[in-house]
Design a protein around this motif. Structure first.
Motif, PDB file in Angstrom:
ATOM      1  N   LEU A 120       0.823  -1.217   0.000  1.00 44.17           N
ATOM      2  CA  LEU A 120       0.000   0.000   0.000  1.00 44.17           C
ATOM      3  C   LEU A 120       0.852   1.260   0.000  1.00 44.17           C
ATOM      4  CD1 LEU A 120      -2.515  -1.244   2.713  1.00 44.17           C
ATOM      5  CD2 LEU A 120      -3.047  -0.928   0.291  1.00 44.17           C
ATOM      6  N   CYS A 121       2.120   1.131   0.345  1.00 41.49           N
ATOM      7  CA  CYS A 121       3.018   2.286   0.430  1.00 41.49           C
ATOM      8  C   CYS A 121       3.774   2.557  -0.871  1.00 41.49           C
ATOM      9  CB  CYS A 121       4.054   2.068   1.535  1.00 41.49           C
ATOM     10  SG  CYS A 121       3.377   2.149   3.187  1.00 41.49           S
ATOM     11  N   SER A 122       3.590   1.722  -1.878  1.00 36.90           N
ATOM     12  CA  SER A 122       4.389   1.855  -3.096  1.00 36.90           C
ATOM     13  C   SER A 122       4.200   3.226  -3.743  1.00 36.90           C
ATOM     14  CB  SER A 122       3.999   0.763  -4.095  1.00 36.90           C
ATOM     15  OG  SER A 122       4.680   0.957  -5.320  1.00 36.90           O
ATOM     16  N   ALA A 159       7.988   6.895   7.481  1.00 38.79           N
ATOM     17  CA  ALA A 159       8.014   8.251   6.937  1.00 38.79           C
ATOM     18  C   ALA A 159       9.426   8.821   6.859  1.00 38.79           C
ATOM     19  CB  ALA A 159       7.130   9.170   7.785  1.00 38.79           C
ATOM     20  N   SER A 160      10.320   8.302   7.685  1.00 37.40           N
ATOM     21  CA  SER A 160      11.674   8.843   7.697  1.00 37.40           C
ATOM     22  C   SER A 160      12.502   8.377   6.507  1.00 37.40           C
ATOM     23  CB  SER A 160      12.380   8.446   8.998  1.00 37.40           C
ATOM     24  OG  SER A 160      12.444   7.035   9.100  1.00 37.40           O
ATOM     25  N   ARG A 161      12.016   7.343   5.776  1.00 36.33           N
ATOM     26  CA  ARG A 161      12.738   6.844   4.613  1.00 36.33           C
ATOM     27  C   ARG A 161      12.306   7.578   3.350  1.00 36.33           C
ATOM     28  NH1 ARG A 161      15.347   1.938   5.264  1.00 36.33           N
ATOM     29  NH2 ARG A 161      15.922   1.697   7.451  1.00 36.33           N
ATOM     30  N   ASP A 162      13.091   7.433   2.279  1.00 38.12           N
ATOM     31  CA  ASP A 162      12.781   8.081   1.005  1.00 38.12           C
ATOM     32  C   ASP A 162      11.411   7.632   0.510  1.00 38.12           C
ATOM     33  OD1 ASP A 162      15.237   9.293   1.069  1.00 38.12           O
ATOM     34  OD2 ASP A 162      16.226   7.789  -0.185  1.00 38.12           O
ATOM     35  N   GLY A 163      10.581   8.605   0.190  1.00 42.39           N
ATOM     36  CA  GLY A 163       9.254   8.286  -0.305  1.00 42.39           C
ATOM     37  C   GLY A 163       8.295   7.820   0.763  1.00 42.39           C
ATOM     38  N   GLY A 167       4.031   7.393   0.913  1.00 45.22           N
ATOM     39  CA  GLY A 167       3.589   6.015   1.091  1.00 45.22           C
ATOM     40  C   GLY A 167       2.803   5.811   2.368  1.00 45.22           C
ATOM     41  N   LEU A 168       3.247   6.431   3.438  1.00 43.15           N
ATOM     42  CA  LEU A 168       2.564   6.264   4.710  1.00 43.15           C
ATOM     43  C   LEU A 168       1.191   6.937   4.676  1.00 43.15           C
ATOM     44  CD1 LEU A 168       2.978   4.930   7.427  1.00 43.15           C
ATOM     45  CD2 LEU A 168       3.952   7.068   8.285  1.00 43.15           C
ATOM     46  N   ALA A 169       1.107   8.058   4.010  1.00 44.81           N
ATOM     47  CA  ALA A 169      -0.200   8.711   3.850  1.00 44.81           C
ATOM     48  C   ALA A 169      -1.149   7.814   3.059  1.00 44.81           C
ATOM     49  CB  ALA A 169      -0.026  10.060   3.154  1.00 44.81           C
ATOM     50  N   GLN A 170      -0.639   7.186   1.998  1.00 51.38           N
ATOM     51  CA  GLN A 170      -1.467   6.268   1.210  1.00 51.38           C
ATOM     52  C   GLN A 170      -1.922   5.084   2.062  1.00 51.38           C
ATOM     53  OE1 GLN A 170       0.724   6.885  -3.155  1.00 51.38           O
ATOM     54  NE2 GLN A 170       0.999   5.005  -2.011  1.00 51.38           N
ATOM     55  N   THR A 226      10.909   4.910  14.578  1.00 53.82           N
ATOM     56  CA  THR A 226      10.266   5.085  13.276  1.00 53.82           C
ATOM     57  C   THR A 226       9.035   4.199  13.131  1.00 53.82           C
ATOM     58  OG1 THR A 226      11.759   3.438  12.307  1.00 53.82           O
ATOM     59  CG2 THR A 226      12.407   5.751  12.117  1.00 53.82           C
ATOM     60  N   SER A 227       9.098   2.987  13.641  1.00 55.00           N
ATOM     61  CA  SER A 227       7.960   2.084  13.542  1.00 55.00           C
ATOM     62  C   SER A 227       6.789   2.603  14.366  1.00 55.00           C
ATOM     63  CB  SER A 227       8.359   0.682  14.017  1.00 55.00           C
ATOM     64  OG  SER A 227       7.287  -0.219  13.914  1.00 55.00           O
ATOM     65  N   TRP A 228       7.076   3.066  15.588  1.00 57.28           N
ATOM     66  CA  TRP A 228       6.004   3.637  16.402  1.00 57.28           C
ATOM     67  C   TRP A 228       5.439   4.886  15.736  1.00 57.28           C
ATOM     68  CZ3 TRP A 228       5.494   8.497  18.453  1.00 57.28           C
ATOM     69  CH2 TRP A 228       4.372   8.689  19.253  1.00 57.28           C
ATOM     70  N   ASP A 229       6.318   5.696  15.143  1.00 58.34           N
ATOM     71  CA  ASP A 229       5.862   6.887  14.421  1.00 58.34           C
ATOM     72  C   ASP A 229       4.847   6.517  13.347  1.00 58.34           C
ATOM     73  OD1 ASP A 229       6.674   9.366  15.303  1.00 58.34           O
ATOM     74  OD2 ASP A 229       8.680   9.188  14.449  1.00 58.34           O
ATOM     75  N   SER A 230       5.141   5.447  12.600  1.00 54.16           N
ATOM     76  CA  SER A 230       4.231   5.014  11.538  1.00 54.16           C
ATOM     77  C   SER A 230       2.886   4.598  12.117  1.00 54.16           C
ATOM     78  CB  SER A 230       4.844   3.857  10.749  1.00 54.16           C
ATOM     79  OG  SER A 230       6.014   4.274  10.069  1.00 54.16           O
ATOM     80  N   TRP A 231       2.926   3.830  13.198  1.00 56.39           N
ATOM     81  CA  TRP A 231       1.675   3.429  13.843  1.00 56.39           C
ATOM     82  C   TRP A 231       0.890   4.650  14.323  1.00 56.39           C
ATOM     83  CZ3 TRP A 231      -2.440   0.895  14.813  1.00 56.39           C
ATOM     84  CH2 TRP A 231      -3.139   1.076  16.012  1.00 56.39           C
TER      85      TRP A 231
END
Length: 793
Positions: A120-122, A159-163, A167-170, A226-231
């Protein structure tokens, strides 16, 4: 407020039970009834199932491959977000060849797994669009079949990685849509505790078909959050939906405690354990490190303890032959007596097999399962305070009491009285006060007798303790019990007859209206009132002053003997700290439609699944004092109060309220405190506590010695260990406040009054340093106020 009666707690030694699940990532079809039954017999409580199979996967990969090739021929790399979506592929509906999952009696006990190969992040719109379509298609079909919970693979990048931002918004938007599509389903987002270096990705994603995709380079630096940030991003976009939970993957190397605490506060439903986190012990059997064990033990203390999902850890049920039909165990020879031995034959066979090959195979097959069950038995036994009764109060919101406006029921008093620690401390305080009164030879307001008044007696537990203190010290006392509740007054009269032997004078009155002990009453002189030597009360609330103890004690202070009169308690302080409590925030948010003041209410709650976001640093404790109240107040303050009430003083602010007489201004308070946060995070409100000095020694040789009670998390164990009368208070923020690393959270708090009621106001601001002498504000909450639900005087 208080929790349950100690007598109702379960015996010490009770331990939380593990709920175990089995997941096989190579499984492409649901289990047969026979295979499922085998796993249940092994001790598993639930299993997982794929929604679709390899045929469906091949069909989707072929569709994506075809469209990506067409895009390449047209010179489109698929990353443009402004290109028309008219030519994007639409996923055809499922066919019987695409799935083996059908409605059955057992299907609602399964946990469904969304296809792990979607991305889903592509950044490629074809891949992300098809992934979203697969997600919704599988949700719809699982919902039709009767599956009740689904695990969605977590975002492939942060979100901290390129793109990662796009992707995280998607991804978050897709999950938000999934909650709408599967309106009756519970969703679990599969998240790693952190992005562990060297962790092998076991599944080939749709993104592997994109020749333009740039392979991610593994960083040498590990950002634990970063993982917690994504959650946090996902659940924020989904507005803290209570059907959205976490399936947390435990890492091979446990991170520092601060990250473990962060996840502890989140809505965990599964802890997933893979083979990589196990190590072999000296006997060659699998085991977990002490750090892994402790984390599991800690998480099992939660009221909604997470379930353990064993991933790719066996047992292998593929050896159990599948029949032509799900419910047809075709590999059983029903004509053979060996398949159905008698009970005696079965027992004899087990004894003979002892160390046979069959037993050895079973042991090897269940080595992980055996270890987990052993680990279950190694949990530290919970104390009676952590038993089911008290555990049920974890993170359960309760509206604060209105003790002056409402009359409490007997059951409420009974709950308070279930705490032996509080009343033991009160008795010690009374004993010390009477003993020192005797040693110091202080004068009494009545000849040869120390006059004690218990203000707000309830059902009389403090009266009983005061009488016991008098007996143990040999000091003669006269006890007055004051209570405004007419129903409790009847109970007190009965107690005086049956338990106290008529030694107590019971008075039905609001303590603020009481004129003192009646000495005489004649037609010539009228009533004559005396003074009180020791005033005892238990008016404290979860924040110390939130149930109007200052106002109540101000109103009765005029009856205290001067200068020797003693107040028990003599002082109390309020303390608070910014905390992260996502489950409480979600609970409050869900109440708003029917309870509009939910975010204005300071809730009484046994805070448990929380994260203290601030760290201890010199000069800035993790939990800080807000203010203090001391009793009795100075005489000049009393005179000022009377002057304001009688109109002798013009004006008066009434706290923040112009127009009031200002008679209660001396009980308004303000504080501003700074908390230091080393790591980034989010706060949902303030956790509040209190400490109280019941009595401080007046003897020179014991100066500084105190009898105290406390709910302060860092001091309760050595001031009033195991006291359960008061739960903390929670001041919620209307919106979660996210802050970056190395932030200073500045909290401003007010205790306001307009002479008729008392309320609180609170504000949180996040500041970060840009240089040695420059700070900028990076976030701020609204100014929150409990005025709409103020405590009435």
């Amino acid at each position: 407020m208080a929790s349950g009666d100690a007598a109702s707690f379960t015996p010490q030694g009770h331990m939380p039970s593990f709920q175990l699940g089995q997941h096989d990532s190579k499984r492409t079809v649901p289990l047969t009834d026979l295979q499922y039954g085998h796993l249940l017999n092994q001790g598993f409580n639930f299993v997982t199932t794929p929604i679709t199979n390899d045929h469906f996967r091949s069909r989707v990969f072929g569709l994506v491959r075809e469209h990506l090739a067409a895009l390449k021929r047209s010179g489109d790399d698929g990353t443009s977000t402004t290109t028309s979506s008219a030519g994007e592929p639409i996923l055809p509906p499922l066919t019987p060849e695409d799935t083996s999952l059908y409605p059955t009696p057992a299907v609602n006990t399964y946990t469904g797994f969304i296809s792990p190969w979607i991305d889903l992040c592509s950044p490629n719109r074809i891949i992300s669009s098809i992934s979203r379509q697969v997600l919704n298609l599988e949700i719809n079909y699982a919902n039709f079949c009767g599956v009740r919970s689904l695990v969605i693979p977590g975002p492939a990048r942060d979100a901290s990685r390129d793109g990662g931002n796009q992707g995280l918004a998607q991804y978050s938007r897709a999950v938000q849509e999934a909650l709408t599509v599967g309106s009756r389903l519970t969703f679990l987002i599969q998240m790693p505790m952190y992005r562990e270096p060297g962790a092998v990705k076991q599944v080939e994603l749709l993104s592997s078909l994109d020749s333009q995709a740039v392979a991610e380079e593994e960083s040498n630096e590990v950002d634990l959050f970063t993982s917690w940030d994504s959650w946090n991003h996902i659940r924020s976009i989904c507005d803290y939906d209570m059907r959205l939970l976490v399936a947390l993957k435990l890492p091979k190397v446990m991170p520092e405690k601060i990250l473990q605490n962060r996840w502890f506060s989140e809505p965990l439903h599964y802890l997933t354990l893979g083979p990589e986190i196990f190590q072999s012990n000296k006997a060659g059997y699998p085991s977990l490190s002490k750090h892994h064990q402790q984390l599991i033990f800690d998480y099992m203390r939660l009221k909604a303890a997470p379930w353990l999902l064993l991933c790719d850890l066996g047992p292998d049920v593929s050896k159990i032959r599948r029949g032509s039909d799900w419910s047809s165990p075709s590999n059983i020879d029903t004509d053979s007596c060996d398949q159905f031995p008698s009970l005696s034959e079965s027992q004899s066979s087990e004894v003979k097999s002892g160390s046979s090959t069959t037993a050895a195979t079973t042991t090897a097959d269940n080595a992980y399962m055996s270890y987990i069950r052993w680990l279950e038995s190694q949990q530290p036994p919970v104390s009676y305070l952590e038993s089911n009764t008290l555990t049920s109060f974890q993170d359960w919101l309760q509206s604060p009491l209105q003790p002056l406006a409402d009359n409490l029921e007997s059951a409420t008093y009974e709950v308070f009285e279930g705490d032996p620690v509080k009343y033991e401390q009160y008795e010690i305080a009374c004993t010390e006060a009477l003993s020192e009164w005797k040693q110091l030879g202080k004068p009494t307001s009545k000849e040869g007798v120390v006059v004690i008044a218990v203000a707000g007696s309830g059902r009389g537990p403090l009266v009983t303790r005061a009488l016991q203190a008098a007996e143990s010290t040999g000091v003669r006392v006269e006890v007055w019990a004051l209570e405004k509740n007419p129903n409790a007054y009847v109970y007190l009269l009965r107690q005086n007859e049956t338990a106290w032997g008529g030694r107590v004078t019971v008075v039905k009155t609001d303590m603020r209206a009481w004129k003192g002990p009646l000495i005489s009453d004649s037609a010539e002189t009228g009533p004559v009132y005396g003074k009180v030597d020791i005033l005892v009360s238990e008016l404290l609330g979860s924040f110390g002053d939130n149930e109007l103890s200052p106002e109540c004690l101000d109103g009765i202070q005029h009856v205290m003997a001067r200068p020797h009169g003693i107040s028990i308690p003599s002082s109390y302080t309020a303390h608070f700290s910014p905390i992260s409590t996502p489950k409480l925030y979600a609970d409050i948010l869900s109440r708003v439609p029917v309870e509009p003041t939910a975010f204005d209410t300071p809730w009484v709650v046994r805070l448990f699944a929380l994260d203290f976001v601030a760290q201890k640093v010199p000069g800035h404790p993790r939990i800080q004092q807000a203010w203090e109240f001391v009793h009795p107040i100075p005489e000049e303050t009393l005179r000022s109060i009377e002057a304001r009430r009688s109109g002798g003083v013009v004006g008066g602010g009434g706290g923040s309220m112009a127009g009031a007489a200002g008679a209660n201004d001396h009980n308004s308070r303000f504080c501003r405190s700074t908390f230091v946060c080393r790591t980034r995070g989010v706060i949902h409100g303030l956790g509040g506590y209190f400490e109280s000095t019941l009595y401080e020694s007046q003897l020179e040789e014991h100066k500084g010695e105190k009898v105290e009670i406390s709910t302060h998390p860092e001091r309760i164990d050595y001031k009033s260990k195991d006291m359960i009368s008061w739960f903390p208070i929670f001041f919620p923020l209307k919106k979660p406040l996210y802050f970056p690393a190395d932030t200073e959270l500045e909290v401003s708090m007010w205790r306001q009054t307009d002479d008729t009621k008392v309320w609180y106001e609170w504000l949180v601001e996040a500041w970060t340093w840009m240089g040695p002498s420059t700070r900028i504000k990076v976030a701020s909450s609204e100014l929150c106020s409990s005025r709409k639900v103020a405590c009435l005087m």
